[in-house]
Scaffold this motif. Structure first.
Motif, PDB file in Angstrom:
ATOM      1  N   ILE C 269       0.872  -1.022  -0.059  1.00 52.96           N
ATOM      2  CA  ILE C 269       0.198  -0.001  -0.087  1.00 52.96           C
ATOM      3  C   ILE C 269       0.680   1.333  -0.209  1.00 52.96           C
ATOM      4  O   ILE C 269       0.381   2.277  -0.667  1.00 52.96           O
ATOM      5  N   GLU C 270       2.048   1.015   0.476  1.00 56.31           N
ATOM      6  CA  GLU C 270       2.783   2.310   0.650  1.00 56.31           C
ATOM      7  C   GLU C 270       3.299   3.018  -0.845  1.00 56.31           C
ATOM      8  O   GLU C 270       3.040   4.028  -0.894  1.00 56.31           O
ATOM      9  N   PHE C 271       3.743   1.789  -1.389  1.00 60.37           N
ATOM     10  CA  PHE C 271       4.129   2.055  -3.074  1.00 60.37           C
ATOM     11  C   PHE C 271       3.098   2.752  -3.632  1.00 60.37           C
ATOM     12  O   PHE C 271       3.228   3.762  -4.365  1.00 60.37           O
ATOM     13  N   VAL C 272       1.916   2.107  -3.371  1.00 56.43           N
ATOM     14  CA  VAL C 272       0.822   2.633  -4.258  1.00 56.43           C
ATOM     15  C   VAL C 272       0.489   4.072  -4.170  1.00 56.43           C
ATOM     16  O   VAL C 272      -0.018   4.765  -4.895  1.00 56.43           O
ATOM     17  N   THR C 273       0.301   4.263  -2.545  1.00 61.01           N
ATOM     18  CA  THR C 273      -0.095   5.493  -2.236  1.00 61.01           C
ATOM     19  C   THR C 273       0.907   6.628  -2.492  1.00 61.01           C
ATOM     20  O   THR C 273       0.623   7.889  -2.906  1.00 61.01           O
ATOM     21  N   THR C 274       2.334   6.201  -2.344  1.00 55.56           N
ATOM     22  CA  THR C 274       3.135   7.475  -2.570  1.00 55.56           C
ATOM     23  C   THR C 274       3.515   7.689  -4.074  1.00 55.56           C
ATOM     24  O   THR C 274       3.992   8.675  -4.630  1.00 55.56           O
ATOM     25  N   SER C 275       3.481   6.326  -4.973  1.00 56.22           N
ATOM     26  CA  SER C 275       3.896   6.746  -6.308  1.00 56.22           C
ATOM     27  C   SER C 275       3.058   7.496  -7.164  1.00 56.22           C
ATOM     28  O   SER C 275       3.484   8.154  -8.197  1.00 56.22           O
ATOM     29  N   ILE C 276       1.901   6.765  -7.224  1.00 55.69           N
ATOM     30  CA  ILE C 276       0.688   7.541  -8.021  1.00 55.69           C
ATOM     31  C   ILE C 276      -0.358   8.071  -7.561  1.00 55.69           C
ATOM     32  O   ILE C 276      -0.711   7.311  -6.442  1.00 55.69           O
ATOM     33  N   PRO C 277      -1.207   9.081  -7.858  1.00 53.01           N
ATOM     34  CA  PRO C 277      -2.379   9.291  -7.065  1.00 53.01           C
ATOM     35  C   PRO C 277      -3.620   8.387  -7.402  1.00 53.01           C
ATOM     36  O   PRO C 277      -4.547   8.689  -7.838  1.00 53.01           O
ATOM     37  N   LEU C 278      -3.383   6.992  -7.146  1.00 51.73           N
ATOM     38  CA  LEU C 278      -4.329   6.128  -7.402  1.00 51.73           C
ATOM     39  C   LEU C 278      -5.584   6.327  -6.756  1.00 51.73           C
ATOM     40  O   LEU C 278      -6.682   6.157  -7.146  1.00 51.73           O
ATOM     41  N   SER C 279      -5.412   6.794  -5.527  1.00 54.08           N
ATOM     42  CA  SER C 279      -6.778   6.945  -4.853  1.00 54.08           C
ATOM     43  C   SER C 279      -7.572   7.926  -5.314  1.00 54.08           C
ATOM     44  O   SER C 279      -8.895   7.719  -5.662  1.00 54.08           O
ATOM     45  N   GLU C 280      -7.103   9.278  -5.732  1.00 50.58           N
ATOM     46  CA  GLU C 280      -7.924   9.889  -6.447  1.00 50.58           C
ATOM     47  C   GLU C 280      -8.351   9.453  -7.793  1.00 50.58           C
ATOM     48  O   GLU C 280      -9.568   9.558  -8.105  1.00 50.58           O
ATOM     49  N   ILE C 281      -7.575   8.600  -8.521  1.00 46.33           N
ATOM     50  CA  ILE C 281      -8.147   8.267  -9.728  1.00 46.33           C
ATOM     51  C   ILE C 281      -9.409   7.238  -9.431  1.00 46.33           C
ATOM     52  O   ILE C 281     -10.338   7.275 -10.148  1.00 46.33           O
ATOM     53  N   PHE C 282      -8.899   6.632  -8.351  1.00 47.31           N
ATOM     54  CA  PHE C 282      -9.950   5.399  -8.320  1.00 47.31           C
ATOM     55  C   PHE C 282     -11.468   6.052  -7.802  1.00 47.31           C
ATOM     56  O   PHE C 282     -12.580   5.611  -7.907  1.00 47.31           O
ATOM     57  N   LEU C 283     -11.331   7.175  -6.735  1.00 50.55           N
ATOM     58  CA  LEU C 283     -12.354   8.133  -6.557  1.00 50.55           C
ATOM     59  C   LEU C 283     -13.081   8.548  -7.364  1.00 50.55           C
ATOM     60  O   LEU C 283     -14.143   8.305  -7.388  1.00 50.55           O
ATOM     61  N   GLY C 284     -12.472   9.268  -8.295  1.00 52.79           N
ATOM     62  CA  GLY C 284     -13.101   9.744  -9.305  1.00 52.79           C
ATOM     63  C   GLY C 284     -13.887   8.704 -10.316  1.00 52.79           C
ATOM     64  O   GLY C 284     -15.000   8.743 -10.905  1.00 52.79           O
ATOM     65  N   LEU C 285     -13.240   7.836 -11.047  1.00 48.12           N
ATOM     66  CA  LEU C 285     -13.658   6.645 -11.635  1.00 48.12           C
ATOM     67  C   LEU C 285     -14.745   5.899 -11.033  1.00 48.12           C
ATOM     68  O   LEU C 285     -15.806   5.738 -11.614  1.00 48.12           O
ATOM     69  N   GLY C 286     -14.654   5.772  -9.739  1.00 49.05           N
ATOM     70  CA  GLY C 286     -15.857   4.966  -8.968  1.00 49.05           C
ATOM     71  C   GLY C 286     -17.010   5.819  -8.985  1.00 49.05           C
ATOM     72  O   GLY C 286     -17.931   5.248  -9.322  1.00 49.05           O
ATOM     73  N   LEU C 287     -16.687   6.939  -8.411  1.00 48.60           N
ATOM     74  CA  LEU C 287     -18.007   8.057  -8.390  1.00 48.60           C
ATOM     75  C   LEU C 287     -18.671   8.254  -9.916  1.00 48.60           C
ATOM     76  O   LEU C 287     -19.941   8.103 -10.044  1.00 48.60           O
ATOM     77  N   ALA C 288     -17.840   8.326 -10.761  1.00 46.17           N
ATOM     78  CA  ALA C 288     -18.205   8.621 -12.149  1.00 46.17           C
ATOM     79  C   ALA C 288     -19.109   7.145 -12.529  1.00 46.17           C
ATOM     80  O   ALA C 288     -20.349   7.251 -13.391  1.00 46.17           O
ATOM     81  N   GLY C 289     -18.401   6.171 -12.491  1.00 46.99           N
ATOM     82  CA  GLY C 289     -19.131   5.006 -12.581  1.00 46.99           C
ATOM     83  C   GLY C 289     -20.456   4.536 -11.958  1.00 46.99           C
ATOM     84  O   GLY C 289     -21.149   4.303 -12.700  1.00 46.99           O
ATOM     85  N   ILE C 290     -20.366   5.037 -10.707  1.00 46.30           N
ATOM     86  CA  ILE C 290     -21.682   4.811 -10.037  1.00 46.30           C
ATOM     87  C   ILE C 290     -22.827   5.696 -10.590  1.00 46.30           C
ATOM     88  O   ILE C 290     -23.892   4.957 -10.918  1.00 46.30           O
ATOM     89  N   PHE C 291     -22.629   6.976 -10.825  1.00 44.14           N
ATOM     90  CA  PHE C 291     -23.481   7.569 -11.385  1.00 44.14           C
ATOM     91  C   PHE C 291     -23.854   7.445 -12.840  1.00 44.14           C
ATOM     92  O   PHE C 291     -25.189   7.304 -13.270  1.00 44.14           O
ATOM     93  N   ALA C 292     -22.841   7.482 -13.599  1.00 43.90           N
ATOM     94  CA  ALA C 292     -23.364   7.228 -15.128  1.00 43.90           C
ATOM     95  C   ALA C 292     -24.043   5.791 -15.389  1.00 43.90           C
ATOM     96  O   ALA C 292     -24.864   5.670 -16.105  1.00 43.90           O
ATOM     97  N   ALA C 293     -23.521   4.710 -14.597  1.00 45.63           N
ATOM     98  CA  ALA C 293     -24.260   3.336 -14.734  1.00 45.63           C
ATOM     99  C   ALA C 293     -25.333   3.534 -14.198  1.00 45.63           C
ATOM    100  O   ALA C 293     -26.423   2.960 -14.763  1.00 45.63           O
ATOM    101  N   SER C 294     -25.576   3.914 -13.075  1.00 42.60           N
ATOM    102  CA  SER C 294     -27.024   4.050 -12.293  1.00 42.60           C
ATOM    103  C   SER C 294     -28.004   4.864 -13.357  1.00 42.60           C
ATOM    104  O   SER C 294     -29.203   4.148 -13.594  1.00 42.60           O
ATOM    105  N   ILE C 295     -27.643   5.797 -13.853  1.00 41.60           N
ATOM    106  CA  ILE C 295     -28.421   6.482 -14.884  1.00 41.60           C
ATOM    107  C   ILE C 295     -28.947   5.753 -15.947  1.00 41.60           C
ATOM    108  O   ILE C 295     -30.006   5.756 -16.369  1.00 41.60           O
ATOM    109  N   ASN C 296     -27.885   5.295 -16.494  1.00 44.63           N
ATOM    110  CA  ASN C 296     -27.934   4.308 -17.583  1.00 44.63           C
ATOM    111  C   ASN C 296     -29.082   3.169 -17.281  1.00 44.63           C
ATOM    112  O   ASN C 296     -29.825   2.996 -18.273  1.00 44.63           O
TER     113      ASN C 296
END
Lengths: 137, 300, 492
Positions: C269-296
């Motif tokens: 987890i240290e590598f993942v959180t320090t090297s790239i902003p994976l958390s932010e990417i996942f947050l964005g994609l996760g939320l976008a996925g929830i809304f886009a797919a639910s609306i669809n």
């Protein structure tokens, strides 16, 4: 030198990109599969390049040689080639069936036909409701 | 066709990089089977693309990102051909130094493939089996088409006397060569997979020249389908036998009193299993594609 | 024999699949498949209890110690998922016999069951293995067999869906082997445990970073993370109902597992959180996925497609849990994986029963079925309530933990969004209810009866599991917590 030491990998990368481009860009389903094959073979090249040692020979043990290339990479790629051909065979069988069902193997033509199917479904879905309403009136 | 040439080129490239086993496979698979399948399906679909069209923008974007990531990745790589690269250091030396004592097979690729990482190869055999199953279920043919195809000899082939005579001499040689590759994989390049493909190629050549009916009398399709399953069972069966004899799954040491002999026997049997499945699947796939062509001819 | 349990878990279905071709009689094959799957379920129970008592189990293939050979490494995380997958698979198979005999021509039945068992083998193999390349091999087994399962569907669109899935899946798999290749190049090993130990030395290396990038993209293609989900709705909509139920309940979960395994057990987890902003990417994609797919999902006319889109949305929740990057977040993800499998298994099986009776999965054809098939419809509604996250259902438990994890991290706006997204689920589930209970029938339903018992029992088994685990959360929450703890390296 740094760059020269990596030239082999860069050639492989170009191949990977060519294959990948064909997969995404082409509309013809068979060409997509060809692209996929190139994409996969390029990755095989990459593995084999990783396994190569300068001045070494094929990993078949013999008293005359001291240095052998990496057998593990070869073994992995044997497996990967088999997986590749399996995917291609299945993909081609699918393409044949698609041709029979749609009369075309161009992605956009198939999509047009699919949209029509869907439209019919929609008409069917909302059609009866209108009938129903008119009946009631 | 170009695909076939590409594969032959790749094969020579692999030899240049000392990967004789891989080159062998690529030559037989890429240049042989996959080109054949491509041609067979091209026969079934429109030969010509209506007109070439791309959606280049999106694709260019995606591959630029991929390429950038790849090139970025190469920057810290060990150099090509470097004997001190980590890939050559950690696991591999044991294969090279000990395998003669532990397994007793000169071809290290075979010993890694069939013993150290034998489980991967079982998975690989299962992948082939799955693909065969998929093609079978997709290109299912009615028994009527099968009957019609029985007497069909390709008309244009009847005139090709030279081709037929040469093939008659070649095919037994191909089949014997396949068996040689099968059982000699311990010492030289080769093994079950390559042998299976070559064997299948022999049968396919025979079918192309003498017609489906004749070929199916020799290699009955139902039997071939069962053989696809039999090969996998044989491989896994060896593994289970090892378990019953007290070892771990696929631990060939326990098959005989002497570990080396056990390894030999185990490798021989599993390679045979791979060979059977591969040959049977390839032949089945080819039959299926040919039947499809026959069906099209009759319905048009 | 208990020492051999880890390998038996995978070998039993592996041996059974080719045997199916020898049995030939479809009825026999289906009974055989149920037995095999049940045996696998029993084995996984045994495994989980062993893991709970003795800790991680290691099994060396061919007697070669890792990293030279391939090892199976069963810890809490995959023991828990093995149990889930074999359990769902068995229940689905019980319902399969009648549904398949209606949806597929007789000569394809054997192929269906064989492909099903192969797919099960592949999924179990992915879960159990401790070797990065072996994972790829089994990934391909499960992938090729799912293409076959999908292509067996009756509609011609099943073929294109399967083809699309094949292209996307193969690109994903190839990305994953590029990743494995890069890592092998840098470390010289393929064993996951070994990789985890050798990677920290070279965290700064650009090659490792690029390897990680390829992994993530490859796995995300497989798990249909928004915006890489385009293959999923069609694949689920046109596959045979049983195949949809199985794949929807299991295959995306396994892909999420792979993601978790790589992030936590290999790269750390240290590598993942320090090297790239994976958390932010996942947050964005996760939320976008929830809304886009639910609306669809709200706009779909086919119930299978509706729930397929809802699956994409649910994957968004799982990814959101990962994005939080804390132990609580991971617990929420693991819980939701389990719970979502139960919900979607029940829903798609119930839809299978509908298709069995009225040969259609159009939303408007459901009208009036509330009276004709009360039990099946009640199952669909309960499943829907669970998707929304109504208390007393499993959906509530996972949403609760997710929101708690979000608040704990201090991301309260995201928590609000998650609650808002539940409203979208309310909309599409309400639409269903409206059609089922409050609309007069659109097609002649005189001949339609309740689904046969062989389907009702599995459906209600899953529905009751939905309710049971919604109330009694000891097993699921307990194991998820322990697994999350061990992944974070905290000894309980």
């Amino acid at each position: 030198m740094n760059i020269l030491g990596l030239y082999n990998y860069w050639i492989v990368i170009i191949l990977i990109l060519i294959g990948f481009f064909i997969v995404i860009a082409h509309e013809n389903l068979i060409k997509k599969l060809v692209g996929l094959t190139i994409f996969q073979t390029a990755v095989f090249f990459f593995y084999i390049s990783v396994g190569k040692i300068k001045g070494a020979t094929a990993p078949i043990l013999d008293d005359r040689w001291q240095l052998y290339s990496n057998p593990l990479a070869h073994c992995l790629i044997l497996t990967a080639i088999v997986v590749g051909i399996s995917t291609t065979a299945l993909g081609l069988a699918l393409v044949v069936r698609i041709q029979e069902a749609y009369g075309s193997i161009e992605e956009d033509e198939i999509q047009t036909q699919d949209t029509q199917d869907q439209l019919e479904c929609q008409l069917e879905a909302y059609g009866p409701r209108k009938q129903f309403l008119t009946k009631r009136i | 066709m170009l695909g076939g040439i590409y594969s032959l080129l790749s094969a020579s490239f692999f030899i240049d990089l000392d990967a004789v086993d891989v080159a062998f496979t690529e030559a037989s698979v890429g240049a042989g089977i996959s080109t054949l399948l491509m041609l067979a399906s091209l026969k079934l679909v429109n030969r010509y693309e209506r007109k070439t069209r791309y959606k280049p923008l999106l694709a260019l974007g995606v591959i630029t990102i991929t390429g950038a990531l790849l090139i970025y990745g190469t920057l810290d790589m060990p150099h090509f051909g470097d004997p001190n690269a980590p890939a050559q250091q950690h696991v591999v030396p044991r294969y090279l130094n000990e395998s003669m004592a532990e397994i007793g097979v000169p071809n290290v690729v075979t010993s890694v493939l069939a013993s150290y990482r034998g489980y991967d190869t079982l998975g690989e055999t299962l992948v082939i089996f799955t693909a065969g199953l998929g093609v079978m279920s997709l290109l299912l043919v009615s028994s009527r088409t099968k009957k019609e195809s029985k007497n069909l000899v390709p008309a244009d082939m009847r005139q090709q006397i030279i081709l037929r005579v040469v093939a008659k001499m070649m095919i037994p040689l191909i089949l014997i060569f396949a068996l040689y590759v099968q059982f000699h994989g311990d010492y030289g390049p080769g093994g079950g997979f390559q042998a299976g493909v070559i064997f299948a190629a022999g049968v396919i050549l025979y079918t192309m020249l003498f017609g489906l009916g004749v070929s199916q009398r020799a290699f009955h399709p139902e039997v071939i389908i069962l053989l696809t399953a039999f090969g996998v069972l044989m491989y896994a069966g060896v593994g289970v036998a090892c378990m019953l004899l007290g070892g771990n799954f696929l631990d060939y040491n326990v098959l005989r009193h002497d570990p080396i002999h056990g390894q030999h026997l185990g490798i021989l049997l599993v390679e045979l299993g791979v060979g059977i499945t591969v040959a049977a699947v390839m032949i089945t796939i080819f039959y299926k594609f040919t039947w499809r062509t026959v069906k099209h001819k009759y319905h048009q | 024999m208990t020492a051999h349990l880890p390998v038996l878990q995978v070998i039993v279905p592996l041996l059974a699949a080719p045997l199916c071709l020898f049995l030939r009689i479809p009825r026999l094959v289906s009974i055989f498949a149920i037995l095999v799957s049940f045996a696998a379920f029993l084995i996984s129970c045994g495994l989980l209890s062993q893991v709970l008592n003795h800790g991680t189990l290691i099994y060396e293939m061919g007697g070669w110690a890792a990293p030279w050979g391939i090892e199976y490494r069963i810890d809490l995380l995959n023991g828990y998922l093995l149990l889930l997958i074999t359990g769902v698979s068995t229940v689905v198979l019980v319902a399969a016999q009648s549904s398949i005999s209606r949806e597929l021509p007789e000569n394809r039945h054997t192929f269906f069951y064989t492909a099903y068992l192969l797919c099960l083998t592949g999924l179990l193999g992915i879960l159990a293995t401790g070797d990065a390349f072996n994972l790829f091999v089994f990934l391909e087994i499960s992938a090729l067999s799912s293409y076959t399962l999908i292509a067996l569907g009756n509609d011609r669109r099943a073929l294109t869906a399967s083809y699309q899935y094949l292209i996307m899946g193969t690109i994903g798999a190839t990305f994953i082997i590029i990743g494995v290749g890069l890592m092998y190049m840098m470390t010289g090993t393929l064993n996951m445990h070994d990789l985890a130990q050798r990677l920290p030395e070279i965290y700064k290396s650009k090659t490792v970073l690029s390897a990680f990038g390829f992994f993530i993209v490859g796995v995300c293609l497989k798990l249909a993370l928004f915006p890489l989900h385009l293959w999923l709705p069609n694949a689920y909509a046109f596959a045979p109902s049983i195949a949809t139920a199985f794949l929807a309940a299991t295959s995306t979960k396994v892909a999420v597992y792979v993601l978790i395994r790589y992030i936590f057990s290999i790269f750390g987890i240290e590598f993942v959180t320090t090297s790239i902003p994976l958390s932010e990417i996942f947050l964005g994609l996760g939320l976008a996925g929830i809304f886009a797919a639910s609306i669809n999902a709200i706009y779909q006319l086919n119930i299978k497609r509706l729930f397929a889109y809802s699956s994409v949305a649910q994957i968004g929740y799982m990814i959101l849990g990962l994005a939080i990057g804390t132990q609580l977040g991971l617990t929420a993800t693991l819980l939701h994986m389990f719970n979502h499998a139960l919900m979607k298994g029940a829903l798609f099986l119930a839809i299978g029963a509908v298709v069995y009776r009225i040969s259609s999965s159009q939303l408007n054809h459901l009208a009036g079925l509330g009276k004709k098939m009360p039990w099946t419809m009640a199952a669909i509604v309960t499943g829907g309530l669970s998707l929304i996250g109504v208390p007393l259902t499993v959906g509530f438990v996972s949403k609760w933990y997710l929101v708690v994890a979000l608040l704990d991290k201090g991301w309260w706006p995201v928590a609000v969004l998650v609650l808002l997204s539940s409203l979208l689920a309310v909309v599409y589930v309400w639409r269903l209810v409206e059609w089922i209970y409050f609309t007069p029938p659109r097609i002649i339903l005189d001949e339609v009866e309740e689904a046969p018992l062989s389907q009702l029992i599995p459906i209600w088994l899953l529905v009751l599991a939905n309710l049971y685990f919604g109330v009694d959360t000891r097993l699921t929450v307990g194991v998820s917590k322990l697994a999350a703890q061990s992944l974070f390296g905290v000894t309980p």
